[in-house]
Design a protein around this motif. Structure first.
Motif, PDB file in Angstrom:
ATOM      1  N   UNK A 239      -6.703   2.546  -6.269  1.00  0.00           N
ATOM      2  CA  UNK A 239      -7.701   3.010  -5.288  1.00  0.00           C
ATOM      3  C   UNK A 239      -7.269   4.090  -4.354  1.00  0.00           C
ATOM      4  N   UNK A 240      -8.233   4.426  -3.293  1.00  0.00           N
ATOM      5  CA  UNK A 240      -7.530   5.625  -2.361  1.00  0.00           C
ATOM      6  C   UNK A 240      -7.743   5.025  -1.035  1.00  0.00           C
ATOM      7  N   UNK A 241      -6.629   4.058  -0.501  1.00  0.00           N
ATOM      8  CA  UNK A 241      -6.930   3.622   0.750  1.00  0.00           C
ATOM      9  C   UNK A 241      -6.199   4.471   1.821  1.00  0.00           C
TER      10      UNK A 241
ATOM     11  N   UNK B  29       0.049   2.351  11.687  1.00  0.00           N
ATOM     12  CA  UNK B  29       0.374   2.279  13.104  1.00  0.00           C
ATOM     13  C   UNK B  29       0.946   0.832  13.694  1.00  0.00           C
TER      14      UNK B  29
ATOM     15  N   UNK C 183      -6.843   6.390   3.945  1.00  0.00           N
ATOM     16  CA  UNK C 183      -7.405   6.544   5.320  1.00  0.00           C
ATOM     17  C   UNK C 183      -7.224   5.357   6.131  1.00  0.00           C
ATOM     18  N   UNK C 184      -7.606   3.899   5.712  1.00  0.00           N
ATOM     19  CA  UNK C 184      -7.217   3.044   6.007  1.00  0.00           C
ATOM     20  C   UNK C 184      -6.127   2.650   6.334  1.00  0.00           C
TER      21      UNK C 184
ATOM     22  N   UNK D 148      -4.727   2.382  10.359  1.00  0.00           N
ATOM     23  CA  UNK D 148      -4.607   0.839  10.717  1.00  0.00           C
ATOM     24  C   UNK D 148      -3.203   0.245  10.334  1.00  0.00           C
ATOM     25  N   UNK D 149      -2.896   0.237   8.829  1.00  0.00           N
ATOM     26  CA  UNK D 149      -1.772  -0.686   8.392  1.00  0.00           C
ATOM     27  C   UNK D 149      -0.374   0.025   8.968  1.00  0.00           C
TER      28      UNK D 149
ATOM     29  N   UNK E  91       0.816  -1.197   0.013  1.00  0.00           N
ATOM     30  CA  UNK E  91       0.093   0.021   0.189  1.00  0.00           C
ATOM     31  C   UNK E  91       0.794   1.145   0.065  1.00  0.00           C
TER      32      UNK E  91
END
Lengths: 353, 353, 353
Positions: B217-219, B229, B221-222, B226-227, B56
């Protein structure tokens, strides 16, 4: 031409949202034969955490909610669940190549609710900054259980009638008026059994536990430090799993009647409209929010992928699981998730978000 | 004397860094016979999350990257992967007690990349505040696949030549010029098979999925909630597992030729220098950052511990897995991780970080 | 009447705290026959992360601690562990329906420490804003190992004496003074074996690894970004599991003597008082904090649920596991967790928190 470009742009923008993107990513991985898999125990744990989160969040809201404001949406949710099954009884259960039992099981699954799809809807509303009632998660069991109970009772009654008829025709003993009485006692016991099975299922247990802890305990600190921050990330994992699962179920679907494909693609949209309509009624009478209307549509549109199948397998063992699970997980769930933006757009159009 | 103290102090400080400390802690636990273990499903999930994160992060960067700036390091990474295997063909594959097939498999594994070691390198650079190109993760497959394909093609060609020779000697049918033609068709199909196997492997799938989601895509935020931290913490768990694994593999290594021990200890350093040199070329021509040079050295230095072994087992079933996995996981990986500070020191010396 | 209302209010407020609420929630789920379960690999991983956290936190504190301040509580912790087993030798081991071996195994388990209960105590103190010494986690092994070693040595010695006596009575060979000598050598070897087994167990390994990393490495960054933030949430999961486990163990307890039920309910309170008293001594001499006194009481009150059972099963295979595990996990642990607020209240009363 401009309109087409516009639609295409909107569609692409929706697909790029993390929730949908991970779902599509999972489908593509499965289509390309990837060996990536999320181990079963991790999958179960992720689902449990998500359901606890949805339950806790709903419970904390219910604690402070006006119970009258909750009552109308709850009744409407249950009615939508029942209506979906009744629609199924005159559509999928009557289609060529579909046995009545298989059709009712499928209708029950499409009436039941997918916590994952609901969670996806919540995440998408939050990403758009659209507010919704915190107690929405508490509506889940009303629709879910109403649909499963209705489907199983109708299927069992039809089977009992059929068995009685064939028995009578074969010159068996004559049961005078006994059918009704037996049916009544039988139903009562059966409904109790379905309710027990449903509440004891892992999915509903986790949701109700979260709900109860949210209402009766003070889990706010752990909710804010753990369940809430992990929600989006765990949902992205779940979407990935559901995408892979959906793709692998598609092949099972090919083996059964084409009627299932037709139903699985159209039903989420029809059911979603039904839920949307119910939401509008609540909006009119109790000021139910636009976000709430969207989530009621998402619940109605979704079909149960975790708690429903084992309940149906237990209650209707004669039904063909690859038919109802295939149409639900393989087509119904992706269609339901991909149509979430539609309900948001519709809510914006009708009442403004 | 001051210099020695200095080196000792630096060494101790490096060992105290979380990444190395957890690795050493894992080795000590295994050495002391601890029954602590990270369950297999959790291990797989941790690796998947780490690879998704690396993918990502790379994908998000590639989206905004100057593709020309990416092109040169990518080509260099592939060349380094091929060069490592060619070096292996004239060193480990020629050593006493090592069959050609086993030697090539080992060289392929040392040419392939360890995502865990790369992640460790990234974490250490970040802890030191050293910047690197975000797209680095996208270079991984170039080196990894180039090395695996080269090793498998060379090993298969040698085996085919040997079989043909022994057939001819035994008075079999004479194949005039057919060897080359056959070899060509055979290779093309085989290379396709290796590519497919590699891309379908869990590790490369997760990395490429992350990459694709990051690019298309526009990941964001997640990724940020999440990934990113969870990355350091999950890496500490992975280092623990790798330490325990390395210690338990050491005993397997004792059973095979000493040549492997010699190769496994020196190769990561030689390969790292090769990667470092390639990085310097990119630095000279495109302003590739000092952190990027370090990570190219780390990739070259590392040997594949997750995706490589199953690919090799599938493609070269005759090769002795305990030889190549033992030398890679038992010695190569710890040496590669422990030498990360060396590349940082070297980059500081040569171009300043 | 006011007092009763007051007590009821306080009790309800305590039950609403996340730690206790999740424990009770787990018990209710099990009682209602829920099919929810946390998969074994996830459970193991959650426990490992919690123990690493407790160890790391203690290690980081020990690094900066005054070792003299640590010494007295450590000695007292070991003495409390031994005292609990000696009390068990004259209570549970003498009760009707309880074999000496089973009684000693139970006493050993109740003397040993539950890391989960300790973690619950820490979380509750933090929620109340009560300070405690960071090195508390380092006291765990002192009490735990002292209790297990004492229990196993006493049980083995009694069994050896009994065997020797029955041999003598049956007219076997007369061993003059040999018993003592043999016992001595036997004990030394046995104590070594118990120590090794205990340190190699997954629970103590994880704790000691965390401790060692905290003392000798610099894991502060990963501790603060991962282990610390996840602590409360993972603990809520663990409490859920322990509640379900406790309920299902209760049925096993019904099969064995009532003496176990009596012991399992009273022992945590008596042992907790003992630990509290030891804490007061440390408070008097070294200014040990009120929070520290509470946690020493919690440790003494708790019984080992993770590391103890396998150690006992290995060392005392003749003892009835469903008796000691049932009374520990089924009753002892819930009683210990539910009595944490009692120690907080007592500490406030005696020394002020």
């Amino acid at each position: 031409m401009d309109l087409l470009t516009d639609i295409a742009t909107t569609l692409v923008a929706q697909m790029q949202k993390p929730t949908l993107a991970f779902l599509i990513g999972g489908m593509m991985l499965a289509a390309l034969g990837s060996k990536l898999e999320v181990p079963e125990p991790v999958y179960k744990f992720v689902v449990m955490l998500l359901l606890l989160k949805v339950g806790l969040s709903a419970g904390i809201s219910v604690r402070e909610a006006d119970l009258l404001a909750l009552a109308l949406p709850a009744v409407l949710a249950a009615l939508v669940g029942i209506a979906i099954v009744l629609i199924g009884a005159v559509t999928i259960a009557k289609l060529r190549g579909v046995s009545h039992m298989d059709g009712m099981a499928t209708a029950g699954l499409f009436g039941a609710v997918s916590a994952s799809t609901l969670a996806a809807g919540m995440a998408m509303l939050e990403a758009e900054g659209i507010r919704y009632e915190g107690f929405i998660g508490a509506l889940y069991p009303f629709m879910d259980i109403a649909a499963l109970v209705t489907a199983i009772v109708l299927a069992r009654m039809a089977a009992a009638r059929k068995a009685a008829t064939s028995k009578n025709l074969q010159g068996g003993t004559i049961t005078m008026g006994g059918g009704g009485g037996f049916g009544g006692g039988f139903d009562g016991k059966m409904v109790g059994g379905i309710l027990r099975d449903t509440f004891q299922s892992a999915a509903i247990s986790a949701l109700v536990l979260g709900l109860a802890l949210g209402i009766f305990a003070r889990p706010d600190a752990v909710y804010e430090s753990f369940y809430e921050p992990l929600f989006r990330g765990l949902l992205s994992i779940l979407m990935l799993i559901m995408g892979m699962e959906a793709w692998s179920r598609l092949s099972e679907l090919r083996k059964v009647a084409h009627a299932y494909v037709l139903y699985a693609i159209t039903a989420p949209l029809v059911h979603g409209l039904l839920g949307f309509g119910a939401g509008l009624i609540a909006h009119h009478f109790t000021g139910f929010s636009a976000g709430g209307v969207v989530l009621l549509a998402v619940m109605a549109s979704s079909s149960s992928d975790i708690s429903g199948p084992p309940t149906l397998r237990g209650a209707l063992p004669e039904a063909n699981a690859s038919a109802y699970v295939g149409s639900s997980t393989g087509l119904g769930t992706p269609v339901a998730i991909l149509s979430i933006p539609l309900w948001i757009w519709l809510a914006d159009l009708v009442i403004g978000v």
